[in-house]
Design a protein around this motif. Structure first.
Motif, PDB file in Angstrom:
ATOM      1  N   SER A   1       0.862  -1.269   0.077  1.00 57.05           N
ATOM      2  CA  SER A   1       0.099  -0.123   0.125  1.00 57.05           C
ATOM      3  C   SER A   1       0.890   1.131   0.189  1.00 57.05           C
ATOM      4  O   SER A   1       2.034   1.104   0.200  1.00 57.05           O
ATOM      5  CB  SER A   1      -0.884  -0.020   1.167  1.00 57.05           C
ATOM      6  OG  SER A   1      -0.167  -0.065   2.351  1.00 57.05           O
ATOM      7  N   PRO A   2       0.347   2.449  -0.315  1.00 53.70           N
ATOM      8  CA  PRO A   2       1.048   3.530  -0.448  1.00 53.70           C
ATOM      9  C   PRO A   2       1.936   4.095   0.956  1.00 53.70           C
ATOM     10  O   PRO A   2       1.136   4.016   2.023  1.00 53.70           O
ATOM     11  CB  PRO A   2       0.154   4.667  -0.685  1.00 53.70           C
ATOM     12  CG  PRO A   2      -1.065   3.960  -1.325  1.00 53.70           C
ATOM     13  CD  PRO A   2      -1.254   2.701  -0.823  1.00 53.70           C
ATOM     14  N   VAL A   3       3.175   4.352   0.994  1.00 53.80           N
ATOM     15  CA  VAL A   3       3.779   4.377   2.286  1.00 53.80           C
ATOM     16  C   VAL A   3       3.271   5.743   3.001  1.00 53.80           C
ATOM     17  O   VAL A   3       3.400   6.038   4.240  1.00 53.80           O
ATOM     18  CB  VAL A   3       5.289   4.576   1.886  1.00 53.80           C
ATOM     19  CG1 VAL A   3       5.652   5.804   1.226  1.00 53.80           C
ATOM     20  CG2 VAL A   3       6.118   4.335   3.185  1.00 53.80           C
ATOM     21  N   GLU A   4       2.993   6.714   2.224  1.00 54.56           N
ATOM     22  CA  GLU A   4       2.462   7.981   2.726  1.00 54.56           C
ATOM     23  C   GLU A   4       1.285   7.701   3.741  1.00 54.56           C
ATOM     24  O   GLU A   4       1.282   8.301   4.677  1.00 54.56           O
ATOM     25  CB  GLU A   4       2.127   9.057   1.691  1.00 54.56           C
ATOM     26  CG  GLU A   4       3.325   9.510   0.840  1.00 54.56           C
ATOM     27  CD  GLU A   4       4.372  10.071   1.888  1.00 54.56           C
ATOM     28  OE1 GLU A   4       4.043  10.828   2.620  1.00 54.56           O
ATOM     29  OE2 GLU A   4       5.632   9.650   1.567  1.00 54.56           O
ATOM     30  N   GLU A   5       0.264   6.718   3.419  1.00 51.98           N
ATOM     31  CA  GLU A   5      -0.781   6.472   4.462  1.00 51.98           C
ATOM     32  C   GLU A   5       0.056   6.117   5.857  1.00 51.98           C
ATOM     33  O   GLU A   5      -0.657   6.343   6.828  1.00 51.98           O
ATOM     34  CB  GLU A   5      -1.590   5.558   3.909  1.00 51.98           C
ATOM     35  CG  GLU A   5      -2.364   5.917   2.703  1.00 51.98           C
ATOM     36  CD  GLU A   5      -3.336   4.795   2.100  1.00 51.98           C
ATOM     37  OE1 GLU A   5      -3.260   3.796   2.900  1.00 51.98           O
ATOM     38  OE2 GLU A   5      -3.789   4.958   1.323  1.00 51.98           O
ATOM     39  N   LEU A   6       0.955   5.042   5.585  1.00 48.55           N
ATOM     40  CA  LEU A   6       1.767   4.673   6.669  1.00 48.55           C
ATOM     41  C   LEU A   6       2.316   5.813   7.628  1.00 48.55           C
ATOM     42  O   LEU A   6       2.429   5.947   8.839  1.00 48.55           O
ATOM     43  CB  LEU A   6       2.405   3.550   6.405  1.00 48.55           C
ATOM     44  CG  LEU A   6       3.327   2.936   7.812  1.00 48.55           C
ATOM     45  CD1 LEU A   6       3.365   1.381   7.359  1.00 48.55           C
ATOM     46  CD2 LEU A   6       4.650   3.355   7.866  1.00 48.55           C
ATOM     47  N   ARG A   7       2.780   6.748   6.698  1.00 50.30           N
ATOM     48  CA  ARG A   7       3.857   7.647   7.398  1.00 50.30           C
ATOM     49  C   ARG A   7       2.937   8.616   8.432  1.00 50.30           C
ATOM     50  O   ARG A   7       3.114   9.108   9.436  1.00 50.30           O
ATOM     51  CB  ARG A   7       4.810   8.694   6.545  1.00 50.30           C
ATOM     52  CG  ARG A   7       5.936   7.913   5.870  1.00 50.30           C
ATOM     53  CD  ARG A   7       6.816   8.892   5.061  1.00 50.30           C
ATOM     54  NE  ARG A   7       8.031   8.427   4.950  1.00 50.30           N
ATOM     55  CZ  ARG A   7       8.327   7.817   3.388  1.00 50.30           C
ATOM     56  NH1 ARG A   7       7.390   8.018   2.620  1.00 50.30           N
ATOM     57  NH2 ARG A   7       9.492   7.708   3.295  1.00 50.30           N
ATOM     58  N   LYS A   8       1.631   8.825   7.806  1.00 47.71           N
ATOM     59  CA  LYS A   8       0.798   9.665   8.482  1.00 47.71           C
ATOM     60  C   LYS A   8       0.388   9.175   9.681  1.00 47.71           C
ATOM     61  O   LYS A   8       0.219   9.956  10.631  1.00 47.71           O
ATOM     62  CB  LYS A   8      -0.666  10.163   7.475  1.00 47.71           C
ATOM     63  CG  LYS A   8      -1.349  10.789   8.109  1.00 47.71           C
ATOM     64  CD  LYS A   8      -2.732  11.273   6.872  1.00 47.71           C
ATOM     65  CE  LYS A   8      -3.490  12.053   7.655  1.00 47.71           C
ATOM     66  NZ  LYS A   8      -4.993  12.530   6.907  1.00 47.71           N
ATOM     67  N   ALA A   9      -0.167   7.840   9.653  1.00 44.90           N
ATOM     68  CA  ALA A   9      -0.514   6.939  10.827  1.00 44.90           C
ATOM     69  C   ALA A   9       0.443   6.957  11.962  1.00 44.90           C
ATOM     70  O   ALA A   9       0.317   7.091  12.882  1.00 44.90           O
ATOM     71  CB  ALA A   9      -1.248   5.733  10.404  1.00 44.90           C
ATOM     72  N   PHE A  10       1.861   6.899  11.314  1.00 42.35           N
ATOM     73  CA  PHE A  10       2.769   6.723  12.444  1.00 42.35           C
ATOM     74  C   PHE A  10       3.003   8.178  12.986  1.00 42.35           C
ATOM     75  O   PHE A  10       3.385   8.036  14.198  1.00 42.35           O
ATOM     76  CB  PHE A  10       4.088   6.107  11.821  1.00 42.35           C
ATOM     77  CG  PHE A  10       4.901   5.703  12.948  1.00 42.35           C
ATOM     78  CD1 PHE A  10       4.983   4.447  13.221  1.00 42.35           C
ATOM     79  CD2 PHE A  10       6.156   6.585  13.410  1.00 42.35           C
ATOM     80  CE1 PHE A  10       5.743   4.069  14.210  1.00 42.35           C
ATOM     81  CE2 PHE A  10       7.077   6.021  14.276  1.00 42.35           C
ATOM     82  CZ  PHE A  10       6.803   4.789  14.841  1.00 42.35           C
ATOM     83  N   GLY A  11       2.988   9.049  12.111  1.00 40.64           N
ATOM     84  CA  GLY A  11       3.042  10.579  12.745  1.00 40.64           C
ATOM     85  C   GLY A  11       2.104  10.647  13.992  1.00 40.64           C
ATOM     86  O   GLY A  11       2.370  11.393  14.923  1.00 40.64           O
ATOM     87  N   GLU A  12       0.729  10.214  13.745  1.00 41.33           N
ATOM     88  CA  GLU A  12      -0.135  10.442  14.617  1.00 41.33           C
ATOM     89  C   GLU A  12       0.235   9.595  16.130  1.00 41.33           C
ATOM     90  O   GLU A  12      -0.050   9.811  17.060  1.00 41.33           O
ATOM     91  CB  GLU A  12      -1.569  10.142  14.226  1.00 41.33           C
ATOM     92  CG  GLU A  12      -1.821  11.029  12.998  1.00 41.33           C
ATOM     93  CD  GLU A  12      -3.205  10.582  12.229  1.00 41.33           C
ATOM     94  OE1 GLU A  12      -3.630   9.399  12.640  1.00 41.33           O
ATOM     95  OE2 GLU A  12      -3.618  11.226  11.518  1.00 41.33           O
ATOM     96  N   LEU A  13       0.723   8.129  15.917  1.00 39.77           N
ATOM     97  CA  LEU A  13       1.022   7.273  16.778  1.00 39.77           C
ATOM     98  C   LEU A  13       2.111   7.956  17.698  1.00 39.77           C
ATOM     99  O   LEU A  13       2.233   7.892  18.948  1.00 39.77           O
ATOM    100  CB  LEU A  13       1.481   5.917  16.159  1.00 39.77           C
ATOM    101  CG  LEU A  13       2.005   5.129  17.202  1.00 39.77           C
ATOM    102  CD1 LEU A  13       1.016   4.695  18.243  1.00 39.77           C
ATOM    103  CD2 LEU A  13       2.428   3.837  16.578  1.00 39.77           C
ATOM    104  N   ALA A  14       3.097   8.591  17.019  1.00 38.10           N
ATOM    105  CA  ALA A  14       4.593   9.064  17.682  1.00 38.10           C
ATOM    106  C   ALA A  14       4.238  10.245  18.489  1.00 38.10           C
ATOM    107  O   ALA A  14       5.033  10.382  19.527  1.00 38.10           O
ATOM    108  CB  ALA A  14       5.416   9.430  16.623  1.00 38.10           C
TER     109      ALA A  14
END
Length: 286
Positions: A60-73
């Motif tokens: 899947s697109p990595v930008e979706e994961l980056r956005k989600a991880f930014g929220e988690l972090a």
């Protein structure tokens, strides 16, 4: 069953220690369809810092994961994190003076595909190694320096780093001390090889110092450059056994071999996104 990935990525996280961090990170990767191939963690009880390195494939697109991880972090104390595309070839500037052994080893490993980087240029305060760079098809920049011209030379170096987009600078036996200002500007981006097993035998003529003390082991140290000479966080070290019959020249020959090994190994760790700066130390997650 694992399906064919589109890309490989490396997640790096450094944050304050707290319960549930491994579970939260792995669960997020799972929700986004990441196939985890490597996962290493270290909790430093002395600094209360927690470090994570995870390698995974993703369709899947990595930008979706980056956005989600930014929220988690945001839930983690003092979090610093990045998701690196491991298919990206890191841009590296190599600096040398007259000794060529470390440079030759880096070029050889790069040619064999063992170092995932692009050598964007070779820079030197002497013209001696220009023929080597030309033979390898690499840009060479002669940045001469004296006590009077050091500020102007470093300004040219800054411009070269900007023009080439160099992400890291490797001092492969570059026999000049970078200014305090430049070290601070390039914090965590300059890797130096010191021809001694630090913290011993700092400064000039280390092999003569070692010979005078009758050492039985010599070594080399790769570390991040800081304003304090030869005091930066250590990335990698190695030793070579010697004895009383060895001359300073014998020690220097053995030293050249271990220097080349240590510098290339340290750079490989960095290119593989294994290295975290932890105060005056590093964490290298294997």
């Amino acid at each position: 069953m694992k399906s064919e990935p589109n890309s490989h990525y490396c997640l790096n996280l450094a944050c304050g220690s707290a319960q549930g961090q491994v579970a939260a990170v792995s669960a997020l990767l799972d929700r986004h369809g990441a196939y985890i191939e490597q996962f290493s963690v270290f909790d430093d009880h002395t600094t209360q810092r927690f470090f994570v390195r995870g390698v995974f494939s993703l369709q899947s697109p990595v930008e979706e994961l980056r956005k989600a991880f930014g929220e988690l972090a945001q839930r983690f104390p003092q979090a610093q994190w990045q998701v690196h595309d491991l298919e990206h070839r890191t841009r590296v500037l190599i600096m040398v003076s007259k000794f060529d052994h470390c440079l030759r080893e880096l070029i050889a490993q790069w040619r064999r595909g063992e170092l995932n980087m692009d050598i964007v240029a070779i820079a030197s305060n002497h013209p001696d190694l220009a023929p080597l760079a030309e033979a390898e098809g690499l840009p060479f920049h002669h940045l001469s320096i004296s006590a009077e011209t050091k500020p102007q030379q470093e300004q040219k170096l800054r411009q070269l780093i900007a023009d080439t987009g160099a992400e890291f600078v490797v001092l492969a036996r570059y026999m000049q001390v970078l200014s305090e200002e430049l070290c601070e500007e390039l914090h965590g981006r300059v890797i130096n090889i010191h021809h001694s097993f630090l913290p011993g035998f700092k400064g000039g003529r280390p092999y003569q110092q070692a010979h005078d003390r009758g050492v039985k082991l010599i070594g080399a140290t790769a570390h991040f450059a800081t304003p304090d000479l030869d005091e930066g966080p250590i990335i990698e070290q190695s030793l070579e056994r010697v004895d009383h019959a060895d001359t300073p020249q014998d020690l220097a020959q053995a030293g050249r071999l271990v220097e080349s090994l240590v510098l290339s190994r340290a750079l490989r760790f960095i290119l593989q996104r294994r290295v975290f700066i932890n105060g005056m130390k590093t964490v290298v997650l294997r």
